[in-house]
Design a protein around this motif. Structure first.
Motif, mmCIF file in Angstrom:
data_model
loop_
_atom_site.group_PDB
_atom_site.id
_atom_site.type_symbol
_atom_site.label_atom_id
_atom_site.label_comp_id
_atom_site.label_asym_id
_atom_site.label_seq_id
_atom_site.Cartn_x
_atom_site.Cartn_y
_atom_site.Cartn_z
ATOM 1 N N ARG A 93 -30.756 84.138 21.931
ATOM 2 C CA ARG A 93 -30.278 84.957 20.818
ATOM 3 C C ARG A 93 -28.865 84.555 20.406
ATOM 4 O O ARG A 93 -28.560 84.434 19.214
ATOM 5 N N GLN A 94 -27.984 84.318 21.402
ATOM 6 C CA GLN A 94 -26.610 83.928 21.096
ATOM 7 C C GLN A 94 -26.559 82.557 20.408
ATOM 8 O O GLN A 94 -25.781 82.349 19.462
ATOM 9 N N ALA A 95 -27.378 81.606 20.869
ATOM 10 C CA ALA A 95 -27.383 80.284 20.248
ATOM 11 C C ALA A 95 -27.909 80.336 18.818
ATOM 12 O O ALA A 95 -27.364 79.681 17.924
ATOM 13 N N GLN A 96 -28.946 81.105 18.596
ATOM 14 C CA GLN A 96 -29.502 81.218 17.244
ATOM 15 C C GLN A 96 -28.487 81.844 16.293
ATOM 16 O O GLN A 96 -28.352 81.429 15.140
ATOM 17 N N SER A 97 -27.744 82.839 16.817
ATOM 18 C CA SER A 97 -26.754 83.495 15.966
ATOM 19 C C SER A 97 -25.545 82.606 15.734
ATOM 20 O O SER A 97 -25.009 82.550 14.620
ATOM 21 N N ALA A 98 -25.089 81.876 16.771
ATOM 22 C CA ALA A 98 -23.891 81.057 16.622
ATOM 23 C C ALA A 98 -24.132 79.849 15.734
ATOM 24 O O ALA A 98 -23.257 79.454 14.954
ATOM 25 N N LEU A 99 -25.326 79.264 15.804
ATOM 26 C CA LEU A 99 -25.635 78.071 15.004
ATOM 27 C C LEU A 99 -26.280 78.399 13.674
ATOM 28 O O LEU A 99 -26.598 77.476 12.905
ATOM 29 N N ALA A 100 -26.509 79.699 13.429
ATOM 30 C CA ALA A 100 -27.109 80.156 12.163
ATOM 31 C C ALA A 100 -28.440 79.475 11.905
ATOM 32 O O ALA A 100 -28.687 78.881 10.846
ATOM 33 N N LEU A 101 -29.329 79.554 12.899
ATOM 34 C CA LEU A 101 -30.659 78.961 12.782
ATOM 35 C C LEU A 101 -31.667 80.044 12.452
ATOM 36 O O LEU A 101 -31.576 81.171 12.934
ATOM 37 N N SER A 102 -32.631 79.684 11.659
ATOM 38 C CA SER A 102 -33.678 80.636 11.267
ATOM 39 C C SER A 102 -34.953 80.326 12.034
ATOM 40 O O SER A 102 -35.278 79.160 12.284
ATOM 41 N N GLY A 103 -35.691 81.347 12.399
ATOM 42 C CA GLY A 103 -36.937 81.160 13.115
ATOM 43 C C GLY A 103 -36.689 80.983 14.602
ATOM 44 O O GLY A 103 -35.550 80.889 15.084
ATOM 45 N N PRO A 104 -37.753 80.921 15.363
ATOM 46 C CA PRO A 104 -37.607 80.751 16.818
ATOM 47 C C PRO A 104 -37.044 79.375 17.160
ATOM 48 O O PRO A 104 -37.287 78.396 16.467
ATOM 49 N N LEU A 142 -26.185 72.346 25.994
ATOM 50 C CA LEU A 142 -27.581 72.560 25.591
ATOM 51 C C LEU A 142 -27.734 72.251 24.111
ATOM 52 O O LEU A 142 -26.774 72.322 23.337
ATOM 53 N N MET A 143 -28.974 71.946 23.712
ATOM 54 C CA MET A 143 -29.291 71.680 22.317
ATOM 55 C C MET A 143 -30.356 72.656 21.856
ATOM 56 O O MET A 143 -31.372 72.851 22.546
ATOM 57 N N ALA A 144 -30.119 73.285 20.719
ATOM 58 C CA ALA A 144 -31.065 74.225 20.131
ATOM 59 C C ALA A 144 -31.926 73.496 19.108
ATOM 60 O O ALA A 144 -31.404 72.857 18.185
ATOM 61 N N LEU A 145 -33.253 73.595 19.276
ATOM 62 C CA LEU A 145 -34.199 72.907 18.399
ATOM 63 C C LEU A 145 -35.066 73.930 17.684
ATOM 64 O O LEU A 145 -35.640 74.823 18.321
ATOM 65 N N SER A 146 -35.170 73.794 16.375
ATOM 66 C CA SER A 146 -36.079 74.624 15.603
ATOM 67 C C SER A 146 -37.446 73.945 15.527
ATOM 68 O O SER A 146 -37.656 72.869 16.108
ATOM 69 N N LYS A 147 -38.366 74.542 14.827
ATOM 70 C CA LYS A 147 -39.715 73.997 14.718
ATOM 71 C C LYS A 147 -39.673 72.667 13.975
ATOM 72 O O LYS A 147 -39.100 72.557 12.893
ATOM 73 N N GLY A 148 -40.286 71.631 14.544
ATOM 74 C CA GLY A 148 -40.327 70.313 13.932
ATOM 75 C C GLY A 148 -39.168 69.405 14.322
ATOM 76 O O GLY A 148 -39.179 68.225 13.964
#
Length: 235
Positions: free
Chosen positions: A63-74, A101-107
């Motif tokens: 949740r923190q990574a998605q919010s900090a990097l402003a990523l949409s979707g899981p 760590l690296m946050a990856l979205s779909k695709g």
């Protein structure tokens, strides 16, 4: 009848609250204290954006990574070093503080960094090395009265090893052995010197006797003159 129902409801309300409170307290005690949040570093798939976050669990880190990097979707988290997926809570707890760590979205997929300036390891193990030679010295005692024993061990290339054990006996025995060897050395030296002096004395005596005999028996004069003279030439 209505009064009895209302009275039973009033009595049952605090009892249910006490039961729910005790159940929640029991659940918290069994679950144990919540782990404290730890720092991590997260980046997006092309490493153009990096953020630092604090999270006590994997779900909170997502949740923190998605919010900090402003990523949409899981999103999914992988190690920035080699792309290992972080999917379970047990594996997440083994990560050290400050892990990248690296946050990856779909695709999106993990790619190795183009430059080697940003390398973060999971452990603090020293780089692998090759030992050429290793020498160790061990000093120990087998008896309180001993001076001590020395063990020297040498290892070459981590494969070939050899050792030498130097044992020193008690002080009294060591001094006795030293005196015995000193006495033997002195005796041997004395014998050599005595033999050499006797030989030299014999040589001197022989020389003096020859001189005395020469003085007692001088050579006669006729032996010194020639027995025949050459004939004189005729005039």
């Amino acid at each position: 009848m209505d009064y009895a129902k209302s009275l039973s409801q009033r009595l049952a309300a605090p009892v249910s609250k006490c039961v729910s409170a005790s159940a929640s307290m029991t659940q918290q005690l069994l679950a144990g204290p919540a782990p404290p949040p730890r720092p991590y570093r997260v980046c997006n798939w092309d490493r153009s954006l990096r953020k630092g976050v604090m999270a006590p669990s994997l779900a909170e880190l997502l949740r923190q990574a998605q919010s900090a990097l402003a990523l949409s979707g899981p999103i999914a988290l992988v190690l920035d070093e080699d792309g290992t997926a972080v999917e379970t809570e047990s594996f997440f707890r083994t990560l050290e503080e400050g892990t990248a760590l690296m946050a990856l979205s779909k695709g999106q997929t993990w790619t190795a960094p183009k430059t080697r300036g940003y390398q973060v390891g999971l452990s603090r193990k020293p780089p692998r090395r090759i030992d050429v030679a290793c020498v160790t010295f061990d000093l120990y005692k087998t008896h309180p009265k001993d001076l001590g024993c020395l063990n020297v061990k040498a290892t070459l290339y981590g494969t070939y090893s050899m050792s030498y054990d130097l044992r020193c006996y008690g002080a009294r025995r060591l001094v006795k052995e030293a005196l015995r060897w000193t006495l033997f050395t002195m005796q041997a030296t004395g014998h050599v010197l005595l033999g050499t002096s006797c030989y030299m004395q014999q040589l001197l005596d022989a020389t003096e006797e020859e001189q005395k005999e020469a003085e007692k028996n001088p050579v006669p004069l006729q032996n010194l003159l020639p027995r025949s003279l050459p004939a004189l030439p005729r005039s």
